[in-house]
Write an enzyme that holds these catalytic residues in place. Structure first.
Site, PDB file in Angstrom:
ATOM      1  CD  GLU A 190      -2.821  -1.226  -0.036  1.00 23.04           C
ATOM      2  OE1 GLU A 190      -3.008  -0.208  -0.714  1.00 23.04           O
ATOM      3  OE2 GLU A 190      -3.287  -2.342  -0.368  1.00 23.04           O
ATOM      4  CB  CYS A 225       7.470  -7.247  -7.724  1.00 27.78           C
ATOM      5  SG  CYS A 225       7.384  -5.493  -7.300  1.00 27.78           S
ATOM      6  CB  CYS A 238       8.593  -1.610  -8.494  1.00 34.51           C
ATOM      7  SG  CYS A 238       7.195  -2.312  -9.408  1.00 34.51           S
TER       8      CYS A 238
END
Lengths: 446, 185
Positions: free
Chosen positions: B140, B155, B177
């Site tokens: 999150e 990931c 990322c």
């Protein structure tokens, strides 16, 4: 995961719209919302969405009516209907009306993921289907390279030889000689044939449009850039990009193009991310690029980068022996397309075609044969069916008088010189028709 | 880029535990998060009357409303704030959620409710729970730093709809990322 897929959410409940919006945004989709069917239809007038997720029960126009309207505009739209009040009847009705799927709120998170994944697969399949159809067309187009002349046979040998390499190619030749067909033939005979050949007509686009077409753009890059859009270089990944009318590109675009050809990477307009694409470049021009380089109108470095191999497509007047076989090929093609029985050529018509200079090359010959099939009646194409030697510029276009003369002649032939029947078909009285016959010197023996 | 000059856009990450008194669990989770996100981590306790977010028809708590409440009361531009809960969260379109955050937002929420083995009739496993909670919080937070879901199977930004999915992935960001994240920290 940047799917490149756009979703329109239509639901009157704000919390539902927000929840779905957040869920899809986090999944990398491009998402927009509408609070009712009217707003959704208004958005759809100006934007295209890959998937529409719509509630069935909404105040005003309900989801089912909206589904019908969307389907009447774009039959292959993927619309998924949602409802909190599931009944078998509504589900069946939604699917009958063309909905892709039907789901009951709230969904299991996994169901939502699978639902959108299935819809995305459907989109991918449709796109693949379109690419395959294009490829079939491309293969058909290779067949269009017809001719027994030495010039044509040499051209076919050149194509076979260059197709196996990865070298850049410049195809030169007059307008209408079939340069794009040659490019397609190179592509479809190359190891890249299972990937797309993307064509760009550089001369038809302004500099900024060409830049956006070639490199793509990010959402908001300029007015009207509502979505991220892939550029032609990106679409040609693993395939071939065909740049037609390369001589028309601006100096700025020449610099940009040179950089892309050297690095095989670029950035979308308004973007920052570097995108790599593995493509082969084939260009075409009807101008003398070498002389443009000498005059400083075309960059020399770009010229050498593009002109690794040069293929020249000869004009039709230099291979007149191919005209009969080409004429028969086009006649067969258009008879079949128009559902007409096969036609043959009067030897005088073939002779006349062979003598014509065809400044518009094969394109002009093809148009001429198509016209002859349309206006001709009977099973034999005659000299009078061919608009040769009647126009001042030697083109296939005629003056109004010539058009009238030919048309009246055709109608008379059709009605076997029955003046009353021909006049009725032409919607003129018999006297007028007699006057026209006299004026144009028409007679029953052709 | 800010990280090139040694400066960060954000001062810290604040975890506020609402009704999660297990300090050992929180400290262990903080350790997992620190391994993936190089910002200072603050652990706090908070109180929120959750009754107004309870939906008796679903016997669950509205995640959208709780997130909005946190956004109104705890959001800071200099920090990313994560609320930790022990209740069953939902959003109107989904039957349940593990947590949620707005893309590029400053607040997020995660619940331990569906992360424990006991919820699925399996024996308690503290180590697994620390891993799951840590990964969900990092996931999150990744959204709050602008990351979207990732197709890399291990990931931490890989989307998870079941706890088994969470167990399959790692608590780290994949190279792609991580590259994006480094520009936004």
């Amino acid at each position: 995961m940047d799917h490149g897929i756009s979703i329109l959410i239509v639901d009157d409940e704000l919390s539902v719209r927000d929840s779905l919006y957040n869920w899809f945004i986090e999944d990398g989709y491009t998402v927009e919302c509408a609070e009712d069917a009217k707003k959704a239809l208004s958005i759809l007038e100006s934007q295209d969405f890959d998937i529409i997720l719509a509630d069935i029960k909404m105040p005003g126009m309900d989801g089912m009516e909206m589904l019908r309207r969307i389907k009447s505009i774009k039959k292959d739209s993927i619309v998924i209907m949602m409802t909190a009040f599931a009944t078998v009847d509504t589900a069946v009705q939604a699917l009958k009306e063309g909905a892709f799927d039907y789901v009951t709120k709230p969904f299991d998170p996994d169901d939502l993921t699978h639902l959108i994944r299935n819809a995305s697969k459907q989109i991918t399949l449709s796109e693949e289907n379109k690419i395959l159809k294009d490829r079939v067309t491309a293969l058909e187009n290779v067949d269009n390279l017809i001719g027994n002349s030495e010039a044509m046979q040499q051209l076919l040998r050149d194509i076979q030889s260059v197709a196996q390499s990865n070298a850049s190619v410049i195809i030169t030749g007059e307008s209408g000689t079939g340069k794009e067909l040659v490019a397609r033939a190179i592509h479809t005979n190359s190891p890249r044939r299972f990937f797309p050949m993307i064509s760009v007509h550089c001369g038809a686009l302004t500099e900024s449009l060409l830049e956006s077409e070639l490199f793509g753009h990010e959402k908001g890059a300029f007015t009207g850039a509502v979505y991220n859009r892939k550029g032609r270089f990106e679409m040609a990944d693993n395939g071939t990009i065909f740049l037609d009318e390369i001589a028309t590109i601006s100096v700025k675009m020449q610099v940009e193009l040179l950089r892309v050809l050297e690095t095989k990477s670029f950035v979308r307009v308004g973007g920052t991310k570097e995108i790599k694409s593995d493509f082969r470049v084939i260009c075409a021009t009807n101008r003398d690029l070498r002389s443009m380089v000498d005059k400083g109108l075309f960059r020399e470095d770009l010229y050498y980068r593009l002109n690794v191999v040069n293929i020249h497509v000869p004009p039709l007047r230099e291979r007149t022996e191919d005209i009969p076989i080409l004429a028969e090929y086009f006649a067969g093609k258009y008879c079949s397309a128009m559902g007409k029985p096969p036609v043959t050529f009067d030897p005088a018509a073939i002779k006349k075609l062979g003598e014509f200079p065809f400044p518009g090359n094969i394109r002009e010959l093809e148009n001429m044969i198509e016209r002859a099939i349309v206006v001709g009646n009977g099973k034999r194409i005659q000299v009078k069916d061919l608009p040769i030697g009647t126009s001042s510029a030697g083109s296939s276009f005629e003056s109004l008088e010539e058009l009238e003369k030919n048309h009246i002649g055709n109608i008379l032939e059709k009605y076997r010189w029955n003046i009353s029947a021909a006049a009725k078909a032409l919607k003129v009285d018999r006297v007028t028709l007699y006057n026209k016959i006299k004026k144009y010197g028409l007679n029953q023996n052709g | 880029m800010l990280q090139n000059s040694g400066l960060m856009n954000y001062e810290n990450i604040t975890l506020i535990a609402f009704g999660l008194p297990d300090q050992d669990l929180l400290k262990a989770v903080a350790g997992v998060i620190s391994g993936s996100l190089p910002l200072p981590l603050l652990l706090k306790s908070g109180y929120l009357d959750l009754s107004e977010f309870y939906d008796p028809a679903r016997n669950q708590y509205n995640g959208n409303s709780i997130l909005k409440k946190l956004d109104d009361d705890y959001s800071l531009d200099s920090s990313k704030t994560m609320g930790l809960f022990a209740v069953d969260l939902y959003i109107p379109i989904l039957t349940y959620i593990f947590g949620q955050a707005h893309l590029n937002g400053n607040t997020g929420i995660v619940s331990i409710y569906r992360l424990t083995n006991e919820r699925y009739g399996i024996g308690k496993n503290g180590r697994l729970l620390v891993g799951r909670l840590g990964k969900e919080i990092i996931h999150e937070l990744g959204h709050m730093f602008g990351l979207i879901h990732c197709s890399d199977p291990v990931c931490v930004m890989r989307s998870s709809t079941y706890v088994e999915d969470i167990d399959q992935k790692e608590s780290r960001f994949c190279k792609a990322c991580r590259t994006i994240l480094n520009t936004r920290l």
